[in-house]
Each structure stands twice: as structure tokens, then as C-alpha cells.
Design a protein around this motif. Sequence first.
Motif, PDB file in Angstrom:
ATOM      1  N   GLY A  70      -1.961  -2.244   8.994  1.00  0.00           N
ATOM      2  CA  GLY A  70      -0.782  -1.966   8.189  1.00  0.00           C
ATOM      3  C   GLY A  70       0.301  -1.323   9.028  1.00  0.00           C
ATOM      4  O   GLY A  70       0.040  -0.793  10.103  1.00  0.00           O
ATOM      5  N   THR A  71       1.522  -1.379   8.512  1.00  0.00           N
ATOM      6  CA  THR A  71       2.653  -0.762   9.184  1.00  0.00           C
ATOM      7  C   THR A  71       3.436   0.094   8.193  1.00  0.00           C
ATOM      8  O   THR A  71       3.497  -0.221   7.009  1.00  0.00           O
ATOM      9  N   LEU A  86       4.887  10.162  -0.421  1.00  0.00           N
ATOM     10  CA  LEU A  86       4.221   8.876  -0.579  1.00  0.00           C
ATOM     11  C   LEU A  86       5.081   7.836   0.133  1.00  0.00           C
ATOM     12  O   LEU A  86       6.275   7.714  -0.153  1.00  0.00           O
ATOM     13  N   VAL A  87       4.460   7.088   1.061  1.00  0.00           N
ATOM     14  CA  VAL A  87       5.193   6.150   1.898  1.00  0.00           C
ATOM     15  C   VAL A  87       4.670   4.744   1.641  1.00  0.00           C
ATOM     16  O   VAL A  87       3.457   4.501   1.698  1.00  0.00           O
ATOM     17  N   LYS A  88       5.589   3.811   1.377  1.00  0.00           N
ATOM     18  CA  LYS A  88       5.207   2.415   1.165  1.00  0.00           C
ATOM     19  C   LYS A  88       4.833   1.770   2.492  1.00  0.00           C
ATOM     20  O   LYS A  88       5.378   2.100   3.541  1.00  0.00           O
ATOM     21  N   SER A  89       3.902   0.829   2.392  1.00  0.00           N
ATOM     22  CA  SER A  89       3.369   0.195   3.585  1.00  0.00           C
ATOM     23  C   SER A  89       2.980  -1.238   3.263  1.00  0.00           C
ATOM     24  O   SER A  89       2.693  -1.572   2.119  1.00  0.00           O
ATOM     25  N   THR A 112       0.840  -1.194   0.000  1.00  0.00           N
ATOM     26  CA  THR A 112       0.000   0.000   0.000  1.00  0.00           C
ATOM     27  C   THR A 112       0.874   1.242   0.000  1.00  0.00           C
ATOM     28  O   THR A 112       1.961   1.244   0.569  1.00  0.00           O
ATOM     29  N   ILE A 113       0.393   2.298  -0.632  1.00  0.00           N
ATOM     30  CA  ILE A 113       1.083   3.579  -0.582  1.00  0.00           C
ATOM     31  C   ILE A 113       0.148   4.566   0.122  1.00  0.00           C
ATOM     32  O   ILE A 113      -0.991   4.759  -0.293  1.00  0.00           O
ATOM     33  N   ILE A 114       0.648   5.154   1.194  1.00  0.00           N
ATOM     34  CA  ILE A 114      -0.103   6.122   1.982  1.00  0.00           C
ATOM     35  C   ILE A 114       0.504   7.505   1.718  1.00  0.00           C
ATOM     36  O   ILE A 114       1.723   7.659   1.709  1.00  0.00           O
TER      37      ILE A 114
END
Length: 164
Positions: free
Chosen positions: A89-90, A103-106, A58-60
Motif C-alpha cells: 500500500g501507499t 486517519l490517513v487514506k491509502s 484502506t484507512i491507516i
Amino acid sequence: MRGKKSSRVIMISAAIMVVVGMTMFFIYFSIDAAKNMDVSIYDYTVVSKDNQQTKYDTIIQFVNTSFVPLSAGDTIYNINIDGENLGTGTIKPFLIGPYSTILVKSEFTANNDILNRQDGEIPHERTHLTGTSNYDLYLTAFNVSFDHNPTKDQVQRFISYLLA
């Protein structure tokens, strides 16, 4: 001689007070900025799926609307549907600059049973992304909670991946 020593003490005390005051100023605005940061689901890809769970990359998206850079530590978030936890998610630690978007990968793991109980019909109004980020600031650390209501398009795309 005594006057010189006395004026040095005053100067050093004033300098310390200015440093402490500036530090408190930045801590206050950093905490306020972290509390008001905009958090949303940006994108996701199904990594694996079985009968019980679906794993996502996921990208947050985080938007910092303040002049203070923020250093976020470990972040844990949940996606809830009608108060039920669809999954967790983490996010690894990251740094976001002032007035910027990152944009942060998760990693996110969803419980398919929760979604199946909804019969694929989940109004976006009943879906929430909630979580807590740990922020390390100057001489202190604190946790900040966030709550995001995904858009209709985000929820529909998420559901279509789970039901595929």
C-alpha cells in the motif's frame, strides 16, 4: 569601540548557538517521536477484486504521542503473512499534530494467491503491517520503519473481504 564590537560578536554567537541547540533538540525528539508512533489498520473497503488481486481503499491510523508535530512524506507499507508479502500500500504525505491521532487514506493491493494458500485461516499473530515513512523535519529528512501486529478482529475482517 572595540568592546562594543566584541560584545556584539559574543551576542550573535550565543544567539546562533541557542538556535542550533533548539533545532537539534527538536530534531532529536522528532526522530524519537516518529520511531514510537503507533500505526494500525483502522478500516478498509474493497474497490475491486479479480482472481489474482484485490484492491482496497484502506484507512491507516497514526497516533503521535509526543509534543512534536510530524510531517510524514510518502509512505509505503506491506502486509505480510508468515513472512510472505500479501500486498503493498501507499500513503500520500500528511501532517500529524502533537498528541493527536490522524486517519490517513491509502491504496492497498493484495495478492489473492497468498491468502488462498492459507485456506482462510490466518492467526493474527502471524500477520504484520510493516512499512517506511519519509519524514521531513526542519533542515533534515529521514526514513522511519514501523511494524504493527493487527488485532484478531482486524485480520478476520480483512480475510472475510478477500474471500467474499
